[in-house]
Design an enzyme around this catalytic site. Sequence first.
Site, PDB file in Angstrom:
ATOM      1  N   LYS A 131       0.945  -1.397   0.114  1.00  0.00           N
ATOM      2  CA  LYS A 131      -0.122   0.111  -0.001  1.00  0.00           C
ATOM      3  C   LYS A 131       0.849   1.095   0.033  1.00  0.00           C
ATOM      4  CE  LYS A 131       0.846   1.208   4.428  1.00  0.00           C
ATOM      5  NZ  LYS A 131       1.831   2.391   4.798  1.00  0.00           N
ATOM      6  N   ASP A 150      -2.479  -1.567  10.923  1.00  0.00           N
ATOM      7  CA  ASP A 150      -2.783  -1.703   9.407  1.00  0.00           C
ATOM      8  C   ASP A 150      -3.438  -2.842   8.760  1.00  0.00           C
ATOM      9  OD1 ASP A 150      -1.257   0.876   9.053  1.00  0.00           O
ATOM     10  OD2 ASP A 150       0.297   0.358   8.176  1.00  0.00           O
TER      11      ASP A 150
HETATM   12  O1  C5P Z   1       0.129  -1.316  15.228  1.00  0.00           O
HETATM   13  P1  C5P Z   1       1.498  -1.449  14.776  1.00  0.00           P
HETATM   14  O2  C5P Z   1       2.091  -2.424  15.516  1.00  0.00           O
HETATM   15  O3  C5P Z   1       1.657  -1.532  13.346  1.00  0.00           O
HETATM   16  O4  C5P Z   1       2.309  -0.061  15.030  1.00  0.00           O
HETATM   17  C1  C5P Z   1       3.833  -0.047  15.276  1.00  0.00           C
HETATM   18  C2  C5P Z   1       4.322   0.929  16.222  1.00  0.00           C
HETATM   19  O5  C5P Z   1       4.054   2.225  15.485  1.00  0.00           O
HETATM   20  C3  C5P Z   1       3.403   1.161  17.494  1.00  0.00           C
HETATM   21  O6  C5P Z   1       4.155   0.126  18.409  1.00  0.00           O
HETATM   22  C4  C5P Z   1       3.489   2.431  17.878  1.00  0.00           C
HETATM   23  O7  C5P Z   1       4.563   2.944  18.356  1.00  0.00           O
HETATM   24  C5  C5P Z   1       3.649   3.054  16.238  1.00  0.00           C
HETATM   25  N1  C5P Z   1       2.200   3.661  16.030  1.00  0.00           N
HETATM   26  C6  C5P Z   1       1.522   4.678  16.668  1.00  0.00           C
HETATM   27  N2  C5P Z   1       0.225   5.170  16.350  1.00  0.00           N
HETATM   28  C7  C5P Z   1      -0.546   4.370  15.494  1.00  0.00           C
HETATM   29  C8  C5P Z   1       0.124   3.184  14.655  1.00  0.00           C
HETATM   30  C9  C5P Z   1       1.326   2.992  15.131  1.00  0.00           C
HETATM   31  O8  C5P Z   1       2.232   5.351  17.602  1.00  0.00           O
HETATM   32  N3  C5P Z   1      -1.637   4.841  14.904  1.00  0.00           N
END
Ligand code: C5P
Length: 308
Positions: free
Chosen positions: A24, A149
């Site tokens: 994406k 995501d």
């Molecule tokens: O949800 P995911 O594991 O993909 O996110 C990776 C990191 O990115 C999270 O641990 C967080 O530190 C940061 N993040 C965030 N806000 C979001 C998505 C991700 O702070 N909306």
Amino acid sequence: MSDVQQPSRMPVHSTSCFVRSYAKINLTLDVLGKRADGYHELATIMQMVDLYDTLCLTILDEDCVRIVSTRSELNSDDNLAVRAAQAIRHRFSFTQGLSIELHKRIPMAAGLGGGSSNAAAVLLALHQWWQLPLSPEDMLTLAASLGSDVPFFLTEGLALCEGRGERLTPLPTYWPASMRWLLLLKPTIGVSTATVFRNLPVSDYTDGVHTQAVCTVLLAKGEPFREDMYNGLERGVLERYPEVAQTREDILRAGASFVRLSGSGPTLFAPFPELASATQAQQRLHEQGYEVYLTRAIHPTSGNICIF
Ligand code: C5P
């Protein structure tokens, strides 16, 4: 507790299933603020592009999930594709195991959602192949438990994503003519999403106005203004990683009129209305040693999953 015994194995007659897992880009990304749970509140528009990994899932007699990838660093129980398979096995108390072969093409730690897409591909493939009784809401909840995501990759390709990124409003299939071709450029460094968010100053927060404006334009099947195709993470990434800033300069010099960071980067995308100009820029960047992909927006269909 239900007294209905759940089957521990699925009565499927086929032994394997191939599924494509698309990357994406973020057309916009507004960071609205920091939440009490440590995540950031977002408003972002994501679109799938036709750069994809291929997964082959095969039933195993053993009670485990195995992964073998073309990138050895991905052969781990932490891999989101493995965690997605385990989530399904756990949910239905399956003892039936699964082998996952992963042909990796999407650059990793790149802002292209490759890991999240792989997890969603496993959910979608098992749902269809094993005919699992999971509602769309069940699928979204499972996906959101794996990563912010992941839910997006259950959609038909274009969506407004809010909250952590997991709250979806699918948008109708449409893509502006000015962006018919997309060059993706991956600088050699990898960037951690967590680090980019951790270093984001409050001054880079916005009120979601860019995402709102682009949503309105897409719904009216128009052309978005470039200043609305904004990514609140870009300024910080360009400042912190000079290699990304250099890559940006090089794309513009190669003929792109616009370039934007995808997600938390470091991949940059540049839209072109015509194939000839996109190919010319691609050739030039390739000669400079860049990892560069010529892609387009894509809306996956049911042919995406192939059961044998
Ligand atoms: O949800 P995911 O594991 O993909 O996110 C990776 C990191 O990115 C999270 O641990 C967080 O530190 C940061 N993040 C965030 N806000 C979001 C998505 C991700 O702070 N909306």
